[in-house]
Design a protein around this motif. Sequence first.
Motif, PDB file in Angstrom:
ATOM      1  N   GLU A  56      -9.131  -1.950   4.068  1.00  0.00           N
ATOM      2  CA  GLU A  56      -9.414  -3.156   3.425  1.00  0.00           C
ATOM      3  C   GLU A  56      -8.237  -4.096   3.742  1.00  0.00           C
ATOM      4  OE1 GLU A  56      -9.745  -2.300  -0.708  1.00  0.00           O
ATOM      5  OE2 GLU A  56     -11.847  -1.780  -0.524  1.00  0.00           O
ATOM      6  N   LYS A  57      -8.461  -5.611   3.570  1.00  0.00           N
ATOM      7  CA  LYS A  57      -7.373  -6.521   3.899  1.00  0.00           C
ATOM      8  C   LYS A  57      -6.787  -7.374   2.713  1.00  0.00           C
ATOM      9  CE  LYS A  57      -4.620  -8.626   6.952  1.00  0.00           C
ATOM     10  NZ  LYS A  57      -3.428  -7.820   7.399  1.00  0.00           N
ATOM     11  N   SER A  58      -5.816  -7.568   2.300  1.00  0.00           N
ATOM     12  CA  SER A  58      -5.498  -8.395   1.637  1.00  0.00           C
ATOM     13  C   SER A  58      -4.476  -9.399   1.706  1.00  0.00           C
ATOM     14  CB  SER A  58      -4.519  -7.800   0.381  1.00  0.00           C
ATOM     15  OG  SER A  58      -3.440  -7.015   0.913  1.00  0.00           O
ATOM     16  N   ASP A  59      -3.838 -10.364   1.240  1.00  0.00           N
ATOM     17  CA  ASP A  59      -3.110 -11.442   1.707  1.00  0.00           C
ATOM     18  C   ASP A  59      -1.866 -11.027   2.518  1.00  0.00           C
ATOM     19  OD1 ASP A  59      -4.823 -13.071   0.390  1.00  0.00           O
ATOM     20  OD2 ASP A  59      -3.541 -13.424  -1.354  1.00  0.00           O
ATOM     21  N   SER A  62      -2.475  -4.415   4.368  1.00  0.00           N
ATOM     22  CA  SER A  62      -3.940  -3.831   4.553  1.00  0.00           C
ATOM     23  C   SER A  62      -3.666  -2.556   3.972  1.00  0.00           C
ATOM     24  CB  SER A  62      -4.096  -3.837   6.073  1.00  0.00           C
ATOM     25  OG  SER A  62      -3.352  -2.800   6.862  1.00  0.00           O
ATOM     26  N   ARG A 200      -8.815  -8.581  -7.977  1.00  0.00           N
ATOM     27  CA  ARG A 200      -9.461  -8.325  -6.633  1.00  0.00           C
ATOM     28  C   ARG A 200     -10.868  -7.550  -6.942  1.00  0.00           C
ATOM     29  NH1 ARG A 200     -10.092  -5.543  -1.687  1.00  0.00           N
ATOM     30  NH2 ARG A 200      -9.755  -6.807   0.030  1.00  0.00           N
ATOM     31  N   ASP A 215     -10.298 -14.124  -0.101  1.00  0.00           N
ATOM     32  CA  ASP A 215     -10.168 -12.841   0.335  1.00  0.00           C
ATOM     33  C   ASP A 215     -10.421 -11.800  -0.547  1.00  0.00           C
ATOM     34  OD1 ASP A 215      -9.263 -14.070   2.907  1.00  0.00           O
ATOM     35  OD2 ASP A 215      -7.175 -14.326   1.723  1.00  0.00           O
ATOM     36  N   TRP A 217     -10.104 -12.167  -3.959  1.00  0.00           N
ATOM     37  CA  TRP A 217      -9.494 -12.265  -5.091  1.00  0.00           C
ATOM     38  C   TRP A 217     -10.013 -13.474  -5.844  1.00  0.00           C
ATOM     39  CZ3 TRP A 217      -5.468  -9.305  -6.798  1.00  0.00           C
ATOM     40  CH2 TRP A 217      -4.891  -8.218  -5.837  1.00  0.00           C
TER      41      TRP A 217
END
Length: 277
Positions: A56-59, A62, A200, A215, A217
């Motif tokens: 998964e990818k966040s701001d 990862s 999220r 993203d 969120w």
Amino acid sequence: MGAIPAKALFLALVFTSCASAAAQAQTTGLEDLVGARGGQAEGELQRRGYGFIRNEKSDDRSYTYWWSDERRQCVTIATMDGRYASIQPTLPPDCRKPGNLRPNPNYAQRPATRPGADYPVDPGYGRPGYDDGPMVDGRNVELGLVCFGDGSKDGVASGTTWTWNRDRKRYEYGTYTASKTEVFDASLMIQTWAGGGRIRLPRALVPPIHSGGQDGWWDLYDLFVSPDAIRATYRLNGLNKPKVTIDRRSGRVTVQGLSDYGFRGTCDTIGHQQRKF
């Protein structure tokens, strides 16, 4: 057979409780890889019996999920600036495994050893001041939570069936469509800062028609923070504005929206504090 003496029963319960706690406290065997360069350390993860599941990818970082069949253990690895920022045990459903699996109590706890200079750790990694934590639009995140539990939402079931045709006096084959409540294992994340926050959501809690979200969120509104509770709402769409309630003493979280849309679980805080969070 005679009754079991009260003292023997008490000791048996204590032993069972301790054995269960020991199984839950089982280490991942990856603790020494915190700070290692992500790309270089993947081979070491596989050498220690972990297989890649998903990412998964966040701001700003990862997340990758790895599963060990031998340990029956799922771990979440957060990577930031090319290095493993944290390695945390998590629930089997996060690795797409049945929720009733428990860590293998018979696993032999072998000490983890780094194989020399192939996986160098930044000497300053993890020291005070090295990483002041995530920031969102220039604001320091004061509280970060990862919550695991069960979600539910409205869904549609369809299939084929036989129905009775009263006029033709016969059974006829056809299709049907009906509403149902879908229940699933899920995890979500929450961040708060002075005057605001965000949540999220897992994909299963995001309906096809929605508004907002970036993203993964969603901004939290009407945020209320006290020593014992956190309450807020987020705007899923024009009609559905779920409410988020967190008990800071127990770590329990509930998300409740319209109809059967919701989530219930337990949160872990990012960092080390005396109370739950």
